[in-house]
Design a protein around this motif. Structure first.
Motif, PDB file in Angstrom:
ATOM      1  N   ASN A 239      32.977  16.221  50.162  1.00  0.00           N
ATOM      2  CA  ASN A 239      33.004  15.175  49.130  1.00  0.00           C
ATOM      3  C   ASN A 239      33.666  13.945  49.747  1.00  0.00           C
TER       4      ASN A 239
ATOM      5  N   MET B 211      34.596  11.244  48.663  1.00  0.00           N
ATOM      6  CA  MET B 211      35.633  10.512  47.917  1.00  0.00           C
ATOM      7  C   MET B 211      37.021  11.011  48.291  1.00  0.00           C
ATOM      8  N   GLN B 212      37.064  12.077  49.087  1.00  0.00           N
ATOM      9  CA  GLN B 212      38.353  12.679  49.440  1.00  0.00           C
ATOM     10  C   GLN B 212      38.606  12.531  50.940  1.00  0.00           C
ATOM     11  N   PRO B 213      39.555  11.682  51.331  1.00  0.00           N
ATOM     12  CA  PRO B 213      39.824  11.481  52.759  1.00  0.00           C
ATOM     13  C   PRO B 213      40.113  12.772  53.515  1.00  0.00           C
ATOM     14  N   ASP B 214      40.797  13.724  52.889  1.00  0.00           N
ATOM     15  CA  ASP B 214      41.077  14.992  53.574  1.00  0.00           C
ATOM     16  C   ASP B 214      39.790  15.758  53.871  1.00  0.00           C
ATOM     17  N   ALA B 215      38.854  15.710  52.927  1.00  0.00           N
ATOM     18  CA  ALA B 215      37.574  16.399  53.125  1.00  0.00           C
ATOM     19  C   ALA B 215      36.778  15.721  54.239  1.00  0.00           C
TER      20      ALA B 215
ATOM     21  N   GLU C 210      38.363   4.441  36.532  1.00  0.00           N
ATOM     22  CA  GLU C 210      38.062   5.580  37.414  1.00  0.00           C
ATOM     23  C   GLU C 210      36.718   5.404  38.120  1.00  0.00           C
TER      24      GLU C 210
ATOM     25  N   ASP D  71      37.448   3.044  41.051  1.00  0.00           N
ATOM     26  CA  ASP D  71      38.073   3.775  42.166  1.00  0.00           C
ATOM     27  C   ASP D  71      37.052   4.640  42.901  1.00  0.00           C
ATOM     28  N   ALA D  72      36.174   5.286  42.160  1.00  0.00           N
ATOM     29  CA  ALA D  72      35.189   6.171  42.787  1.00  0.00           C
ATOM     30  C   ALA D  72      34.217   5.373  43.648  1.00  0.00           C
TER      31      ALA D  72
ATOM     32  N   ALA E 212      35.944   4.195  46.762  1.00  0.00           N
ATOM     33  CA  ALA E 212      36.209   5.341  47.644  1.00  0.00           C
ATOM     34  C   ALA E 212      34.953   5.764  48.394  1.00  0.00           C
TER      35      ALA E 212
ATOM     36  N   ALA F 279      35.172   5.592  52.437  1.00  0.00           N
ATOM     37  CA  ALA F 279      34.611   6.720  53.213  1.00  0.00           C
ATOM     38  C   ALA F 279      34.099   6.239  54.567  1.00  0.00           C
TER      39      ALA F 279
ATOM     40  N   HIS G 233      36.906   5.955  57.001  1.00  0.00           N
ATOM     41  CA  HIS G 233      37.390   7.245  57.530  1.00  0.00           C
ATOM     42  C   HIS G 233      36.401   7.869  58.509  1.00  0.00           C
TER      43      HIS G 233
END
Ligand code: NAD
Length: 250
Positions: A57, A59-63, A95, A98-99, A102, A107, A110
């Motif tokens: 996903n 939207m999640q930097p860790d992912a 929200e 933000d999405a 992101a 993304a 990253h």
């Protein structure tokens, strides 16, 4: 020349990204798909194209970091995943803002920051981002999308300069309206925001922007992406190619 190259195409389970993935795979590129969707459909796509899949996903930097580690170095990075939301600014859900930032902008930062070291080490790389005519011009009710796409174009110019002597190019492709689920799905919100019928949105809003009066095809975008991957494009960097039926010429 693209044999032995590896490409990550984000948002490639549908629409433009899928067309780019198919086109690169047909040229012998080892393609990694990414995106959302039904697992069986995605497995069938992988089989058809001869690709692998990572469902991070974005939207999640860790992912994103986990995905980049799992897939290993890539030669071609296509930052394509994106989403849209249409609403007046005073009603725009925070929200959703933000999405969209992101997915459509952060993304790409990253994936790029994590892909660049291997490209620099090899002395070859191609970073292609699907921006939009909305990276150059605005439309009402698309504040987050327009902000994100303008940001993506600026980010691309910046990294093009940073990588200019490394054999790594960075460019944007900026389509007008391409007939994909992203466009189809914004029709109901646009009908609501503007008080229009479906036909009015199609003709008076979407195709009204494109002097050619026709939708761009995902395959048209893929053909340009393929060209940007080639040797002849080695000196094309920091560019933002419109593919918009003349929209931004006005
Ligand atoms: P699409 O909806 O068909 O495809 C979007 C892709 O992004 C899908 O694969 C989806 O699964 C993926 N995605 C969505 N959320 C994700 C997430 N959280 N993590 C990972 N992947 C995610 O849309 P499209 O029209 O093919 O759009 C692709 C790109 O082209 C987008 O960046 C879009 O802004 C841009 N673009 C589209 C048009 C157009 O008219 N369709 C015009 C200009 C620019």
């Amino acid at each position: 020349m693209l044999k032995n190259k590896r490409a990550l195409v984000t948002g490639s389970t549908s629409g433009i990204g899928l067309a780019i993935a198919r086109t690169l795979a047909a040229e012998g590129v080892e393609v990694i798909l990414n995106g959302l969707g039904d697992p069986d459909d995605i497995a069938a796509l992988c089989e058809e194209i001869g690709a692998t899949f990572n469902g991070a996903n974005l939207m999640q930097p860790d992912a994103i970091a986990a995905m980049m580690g799992d897939i290993g170095p890539v030669d071609i990075l296509v930052n394509n995943a994106g989403m849209q939301h249409v609403a007046p600014v005073e009603d725009f859900p925070p929200e959703k803002w933000d999405a969209i930032i992101a997915l459509n902008l952060t993304a790409a930062f990253h994936t790029t920051r994590l892909a660049v070291p291997a490209m620099k080490a090899k002395g070859w790389g191609r970073i292609i981002s699907t921006a939009s005519a909305h990276s150059l011009a605005a439309s009402p009710f698309k504040s987050a999308y327009v902000a994100a796409k303008h940001g993506l174009a600026g980010f691309t110019k910046t990294i093009a300069l940073e990588l200019a002597t490394c054999g790594v190019t960075a460019n944007c492709i900026s389509p007008g309206y391409v007939w994909t689920p992203l466009v189809e799905n914004q029709i109901p919100d646009t009908m609501a925001a503007r008080g229009m019928t479906r036909e009015q949105v199609m003709n008076d809003i979407l195709l009204a922007k494109q002097p050619t009066k026709s939708f761009v095809l995902p395959e048209d975008v893929a053909a340009l992406a393929l060209f940007l991957c080639g040797d002849a494009a080695r000196n094309i960097t920091g560019a933002n190619y419109t593919l918009d039926g003349g929209w931004t010429a006005e």
